[in-house]
Design an enzyme around this catalytic site. Structure first.
Site, PDB file in Angstrom:
ATOM      1  N   SER A  58      54.752  37.418  35.703  1.00 24.20           N
ATOM      2  CA  SER A  58      55.077  37.978  37.099  1.00 24.20           C
ATOM      3  C   SER A  58      56.466  37.553  37.503  1.00 24.20           C
ATOM      4  CB  SER A  58      53.863  37.433  38.106  1.00 24.20           C
ATOM      5  OG  SER A  58      52.730  37.853  37.924  1.00 24.20           O
ATOM      6  N   GLU A  81      29.630  40.462  49.019  1.00 21.71           N
ATOM      7  CA  GLU A  81      30.181  40.745  47.614  1.00 21.71           C
ATOM      8  C   GLU A  81      29.109  40.605  46.829  1.00 21.71           C
ATOM      9  OE1 GLU A  81      33.586  38.436  46.235  1.00 21.71           O
ATOM     10  OE2 GLU A  81      34.886  39.440  47.683  1.00 21.71           O
ATOM     11  N   GLU A 134      28.449  61.129  44.118  1.00 23.49           N
ATOM     12  CA  GLU A 134      28.511  61.264  45.584  1.00 23.49           C
ATOM     13  C   GLU A 134      28.718  60.331  46.537  1.00 23.49           C
ATOM     14  OE1 GLU A 134      25.736  64.109  46.937  1.00 23.49           O
ATOM     15  OE2 GLU A 134      25.777  65.444  45.024  1.00 23.49           O
ATOM     16  N   ASP A 167      31.468  36.239  53.126  1.00 24.81           N
ATOM     17  CA  ASP A 167      32.262  36.736  51.898  1.00 24.81           C
ATOM     18  C   ASP A 167      31.204  36.901  50.758  1.00 24.81           C
ATOM     19  OD1 ASP A 167      34.858  38.021  51.130  1.00 24.81           O
ATOM     20  OD2 ASP A 167      34.694  36.629  49.470  1.00 24.81           O
ATOM     21  N   HIS A 209      40.901  32.628  51.225  1.00 24.82           N
ATOM     22  CA  HIS A 209      39.447  32.584  51.375  1.00 24.82           C
ATOM     23  C   HIS A 209      39.292  31.406  51.408  1.00 24.82           C
ATOM     24  CE1 HIS A 209      35.516  33.316  49.956  1.00 24.82           C
ATOM     25  NE2 HIS A 209      35.530  33.345  48.782  1.00 24.82           N
ATOM     26  N   SER A 235      55.304  32.465  33.157  1.00 23.20           N
ATOM     27  CA  SER A 235      54.304  33.676  34.017  1.00 23.20           C
ATOM     28  C   SER A 235      55.057  35.009  33.831  1.00 23.20           C
ATOM     29  CB  SER A 235      54.137  33.433  35.723  1.00 23.20           C
ATOM     30  OG  SER A 235      54.011  34.420  36.164  1.00 23.20           O
ATOM     31  N   GLY A 291      49.712  37.697  42.157  1.00 26.00           N
ATOM     32  CA  GLY A 291      48.666  38.706  42.291  1.00 26.00           C
ATOM     33  C   GLY A 291      48.441  39.509  43.155  1.00 26.00           C
TER      34      GLY A 291
END
Length: 250
Positions: free
Chosen positions: A54, A196, A232, A192, A109, A52, A27
């Site tokens: 991928s 988030e 903006e 983290d 992570h 997969s 990924g």
């Protein structure tokens, strides 16, 4: 307490020389790590399940793909580049049975280790290299000769070389070009998630919506509310990123 920042001069790719880097998953992060390591001269293979989609992408990028258990058996450093929700089942069924002593498990992570959805065997190193940027940015900055900052951490270290391996991986993907800080799996995971959920995806989006709804409820055109509360925002964030909060205000 001052935080030590490691740069290119503090890390060596020697820890990765002669070793096979097995990237499990292709990924955003897996793709970036695999290609950056390859371009740094490392031996990289990719592990995926048989069906997969991928697999074609891996081959188009000139890398060799194996079924996940075989990639784990062939690898010396196993980068588990899977989502937190997928990781426990795939680890239990396809990774753990093929692990051997003295390999290194690497994560981007700390969630799975800190919350013990994965509990690795004690005879493997467990380290983390967490780029502070999305996978496409990790790849893009590397190709431009730059890098994104990152974090490293060591959870298990039977070899006593876990930190050197983490620094070598961080250098191989370009993070030491920008600077790498040492932390723990707990600190990385909790900060983290807080960043988030409370600030970035939580608080920021809630503030945008509340501001938009407030202006519209007060009778202002939705188009104007959109431009003021959302459109903006990017310009302000760019200024904060470039110059900090004080610089943005100036």
């Amino acid at each position: 307490m001052a935080v030590c920042v490691y740069t290119d001069k503090d890390a060596s790719l020697r820890s990765l020389k002669g070793k096979t880097c097995a990237v499990i998953g292709f990924g955003a992060q897996g793709h970036a790590h695999a290609l950056n390591l390859r371009d740094s001269g490392m031996d990289v293979i990719v592990g995926l399940y048989p069906g997969s989609k991928s697999r074609l992408r891996v081959r188009r990028n000139g890398l060799t793909v194996f079924n996940t258990p075989e990639a784990v058996r062939r690898g010396d450093i196993i980068f588990v580049a899977l989502s937190d929700s997928q990781m426990p089942a795939i680890y239990a069924e396809q990774i753990a049975p093929s692990l051997r002593a003295e390999q290194t498990l690497l994560f981007a992570h700390g969630f799975a280790i800190y919350y013990r959805t994965i509990v690795p065997q004690k005879d493997v190193d467990v380290v983390m290299v967490a780029p502070k940027g999305l996978g496409p940015m990790v790849r893009r900055e590397f190709v431009r000769g730059r890098g994104v900052p990152g974090l490293i951490a060591v959870h298990q270290n039977p070899s006593r070389h876990g930190k050197q391996m983490a620094l070598a991986w961080a250098k191989g993907i370009g993070c030491t070009r920008a600077g790498v800080m040492e932390t723990t799996f707990r600190e990385e995971t909790e900060t983290d998630l807080f960043g988030e959920q409370a600030v970035l995806c939580g608080g920021t989006s809630a503030l945008i919506r509340a501001g938009f709804d407030t202006l519209v409820a007060a009778g202002y055109p939705p188009e104007l509310a959109y431009f003021e509360c959302l459109h903006e925002l990017k310009f302000i964030v760019d200024l904060v990123h470039e110059a900090g909060l004080s610089g943005m205000r100036n």
